[in-house]
Design a protein around this motif. Structure first.
Motif, PDB file in Angstrom:
ATOM      1  N   ILE A  32      45.805  42.171  43.626  1.00 29.76           N
ATOM      2  CA  ILE A  32      44.816  43.245  43.822  1.00 29.76           C
ATOM      3  C   ILE A  32      43.426  42.652  44.007  1.00 29.76           C
ATOM      4  O   ILE A  32      42.647  43.126  44.839  1.00 29.76           O
ATOM      5  CB  ILE A  32      44.852  44.244  42.639  1.00 29.76           C
ATOM      6  CG1 ILE A  32      46.119  45.085  42.720  1.00 29.76           C
ATOM      7  CG2 ILE A  32      43.615  45.128  42.613  1.00 29.76           C
ATOM      8  CD1 ILE A  32      46.392  45.926  41.486  1.00 29.76           C
ATOM      9  N   ASN A  33      43.102  41.606  43.237  1.00 28.90           N
ATOM     10  CA  ASN A  33      41.804  40.948  43.391  1.00 28.90           C
ATOM     11  C   ASN A  33      41.623  40.402  44.802  1.00 28.90           C
ATOM     12  O   ASN A  33      40.542  40.514  45.382  1.00 28.90           O
ATOM     13  CB  ASN A  33      41.647  39.819  42.366  1.00 28.90           C
ATOM     14  CG  ASN A  33      41.487  40.337  40.959  1.00 28.90           C
ATOM     15  OD1 ASN A  33      41.094  41.482  40.726  1.00 28.90           O
ATOM     16  ND2 ASN A  33      41.783  39.488  39.994  1.00 28.90           N
ATOM     17  N   VAL A  34      42.680  39.829  45.356  1.00 29.29           N
ATOM     18  CA  VAL A  34      42.615  39.309  46.724  1.00 29.29           C
ATOM     19  C   VAL A  34      42.512  40.468  47.718  1.00 29.29           C
ATOM     20  O   VAL A  34      41.706  40.437  48.652  1.00 29.29           O
ATOM     21  CB  VAL A  34      43.855  38.439  47.027  1.00 29.29           C
ATOM     22  CG1 VAL A  34      43.959  38.122  48.508  1.00 29.29           C
ATOM     23  CG2 VAL A  34      43.805  37.158  46.212  1.00 29.29           C
TER      24      VAL A  34
ATOM     25  N   ASN B  61      37.807  42.648  36.590  1.00 33.22           N
ATOM     26  CA  ASN B  61      38.993  43.460  36.884  1.00 33.22           C
ATOM     27  C   ASN B  61      40.188  43.001  36.049  1.00 33.22           C
ATOM     28  O   ASN B  61      40.933  43.820  35.514  1.00 33.22           O
ATOM     29  CB  ASN B  61      39.331  43.392  38.374  1.00 33.22           C
ATOM     30  CG  ASN B  61      40.461  44.319  38.748  1.00 33.22           C
ATOM     31  OD1 ASN B  61      40.463  45.500  38.399  1.00 33.22           O
ATOM     32  ND2 ASN B  61      41.445  43.787  39.450  1.00 33.22           N
ATOM     33  N   GLY B  62      40.366  41.697  35.920  1.00 30.77           N
ATOM     34  CA  GLY B  62      41.455  41.171  35.101  1.00 30.77           C
ATOM     35  C   GLY B  62      41.303  41.555  33.644  1.00 30.77           C
ATOM     36  O   GLY B  62      42.260  42.002  32.998  1.00 30.77           O
ATOM     37  N   PHE B  63      40.092  41.412  33.110  1.00 32.36           N
ATOM     38  CA  PHE B  63      39.854  41.780  31.715  1.00 32.36           C
ATOM     39  C   PHE B  63      40.058  43.278  31.508  1.00 32.36           C
ATOM     40  O   PHE B  63      40.692  43.696  30.539  1.00 32.36           O
ATOM     41  CB  PHE B  63      38.434  41.376  31.280  1.00 32.36           C
ATOM     42  CG  PHE B  63      38.122  41.772  29.872  1.00 32.36           C
ATOM     43  CD1 PHE B  63      38.642  41.058  28.812  1.00 32.36           C
ATOM     44  CD2 PHE B  63      37.316  42.864  29.612  1.00 32.36           C
ATOM     45  CE1 PHE B  63      38.372  41.431  27.502  1.00 32.36           C
ATOM     46  CE2 PHE B  63      37.034  43.251  28.311  1.00 32.36           C
ATOM     47  CZ  PHE B  63      37.559  42.526  27.242  1.00 32.36           C
TER      48      PHE B  63
ATOM     49  N   GLY C  97      50.268  41.149  39.750  1.00 35.00           N
ATOM     50  CA  GLY C  97      49.688  42.314  40.422  1.00 35.00           C
ATOM     51  C   GLY C  97      48.179  42.287  40.415  1.00 35.00           C
ATOM     52  O   GLY C  97      47.528  42.590  41.423  1.00 35.00           O
ATOM     53  N   VAL C  98      47.575  41.914  39.297  1.00 41.29           N
ATOM     54  CA  VAL C  98      46.113  41.846  39.216  1.00 41.29           C
ATOM     55  C   VAL C  98      45.574  40.777  40.161  1.00 41.29           C
ATOM     56  O   VAL C  98      44.587  41.002  40.863  1.00 41.29           O
ATOM     57  CB  VAL C  98      45.658  41.565  37.765  1.00 41.29           C
ATOM     58  CG1 VAL C  98      44.183  41.272  37.697  1.00 41.29           C
ATOM     59  CG2 VAL C  98      45.990  42.741  36.880  1.00 41.29           C
TER      60      VAL C  98
ATOM     61  N   PHE D 294      52.481  51.441  36.841  1.00 43.51           N
ATOM     62  CA  PHE D 294      53.828  51.121  36.356  1.00 43.51           C
ATOM     63  C   PHE D 294      54.171  49.642  36.505  1.00 43.51           C
ATOM     64  O   PHE D 294      55.289  49.286  36.842  1.00 43.51           O
ATOM     65  CB  PHE D 294      54.880  52.016  37.022  1.00 43.51           C
ATOM     66  CG  PHE D 294      54.558  53.468  36.894  1.00 43.51           C
ATOM     67  CD1 PHE D 294      54.568  54.085  35.657  1.00 43.51           C
ATOM     68  CD2 PHE D 294      54.208  54.215  38.004  1.00 43.51           C
ATOM     69  CE1 PHE D 294      54.245  55.420  35.527  1.00 43.51           C
ATOM     70  CE2 PHE D 294      53.884  55.554  37.884  1.00 43.51           C
ATOM     71  CZ  PHE D 294      53.906  56.167  36.644  1.00 43.51           C
ATOM     72  N   LEU D 295      53.194  48.783  36.241  1.00 45.84           N
ATOM     73  CA  LEU D 295      53.404  47.340  36.221  1.00 45.84           C
ATOM     74  C   LEU D 295      53.391  46.878  34.769  1.00 45.84           C
ATOM     75  O   LEU D 295      52.634  47.384  33.952  1.00 45.84           O
ATOM     76  CB  LEU D 295      52.297  46.617  36.994  1.00 45.84           C
ATOM     77  CG  LEU D 295      52.199  46.918  38.480  1.00 45.84           C
ATOM     78  CD1 LEU D 295      50.961  46.258  39.074  1.00 45.84           C
ATOM     79  CD2 LEU D 295      53.433  46.461  39.210  1.00 45.84           C
TER      80      LEU D 295
END
Length: 191
Positions: A122-124, A136-138, A118-119, A22-23
Motif C-alpha cells: 500500500i505504501n508503494v 502509515n505502518g505505525f 499489505g502495508v 480483512f488482512l
C-alpha cells in the motif's frame, strides 16, 4: 503535520487493516484469547510493521526504482519482512521468554501475516515517502493492536457468560469480529 495525522487516523481507525481490509486475520483470531497475549502480539506487530514500512520504503525507492526492478518488490519485501521477524523472535526469546512461549507459533506467523506485506505494498501504491510510510505502518499496526485487544477483552468476558452451545468457540468469535467491523465502519465519517 496535518497530513501525517490524517494518515495515522485513517490507517488505525477508518481503514483498519483487520476490520475493514480483512488482512492479518490469522493472528487476530488465534492470539486474541487473552488480553496480555494480544497486547504482546500487538507490540510485536507494531514493531515489525513500522520497521518493515521504513525498510521496504528505503529499499524500494533507493534500489528497486533506480535500477528499474520494481517487479521484484513482492519478493524483496517478503525477504525483508522474514528477516525482521526472525530478529524480533530472537529478541523476544532472549529478553521475554514468557511472552515468547505465550505467542507460540503465532510469532513466526507474523512473517506470513498478510497485513505486514499489505502495508508495504500500500505504501508503494500510494507513493508514500519514507516518513509517510512509517506513519502509515505505525497507524496500521496501532489499528491492528486496538482491534486485537478489544477482541481479546470481549473473548475473556464471553468465557464467563452463558453462550448457547452452538455458538461456543469459533462461531461467537467470528460474530464478535463481524460486529466489531460494523462498529468500526462508524469511523468512516471521521475524515
Amino acid at each position: 503535520m496535518k497530513e501525517m495525522v490524517i494518515i495515522l487516523i485513517s490507517a488505525a481507525l477508518v481503514n483498519n487493516v483487520v476490520l475493514s481490509q480483512f488482512l492479518g486475520l490469522c493472528p487476530f483470531l488465534g492470539v486474541s484469547k487473552k488480553v496480555d497475549t494480544a497486547a504482546g502480539m500487538g507490540g510485536a506487530v507494531i514493531f515489525v510493521i513500522t520497521i518493515a514500512s521504513a525498510l521496504t520504503s528505503i529499499v524500494y525507492n533507493a534500489i528497486l526504482v533506480p535500477f528499474k526492478l520494481e517487479y521484484l518488490q513482492t519478493i524483496v519485501f517478503i525477504l525483508l519482512i522474514a528477516a525482521l521477524v526472525q530478529f524480533v523472535e530472537m529478541v523476544l526469546k532472549k529478553n521475554m521468554p514468557s511472552l515468547y512461549s505465550a505467542l507460540g507459533v503465532y510469532l513466526p506467523l507474523i512473517t506470513t501475516n498478510c497485513a505486514v506485506l499489505g502495508v508495504a505494498l500500500i505504501n508503494v501504491q500510494k507513493e508514500y515517502g519514507i516518513i509517510d510510510s512509517i506513519v502509515n505502518g505505525f497507524g496500521t499496526a496501532l489499528g491492528f493492536t486496538i482491534a486485537i485487544i478489544i477482541l481479546a477483552g470481549i473473548r475473556e468476558k464471553c468465557e464467563n457468560n452463558d453462550v448457547p452451545e452452538s455458538f461456543k468457540g469459533s462461531p461467537i468469535v467470528l460474530i464478535t469480529a463481524g460486529l466489531m467491523a460494523i462498529a468500526f465502519c462508524g469511523f468512516a465519517g471521521l475524515l
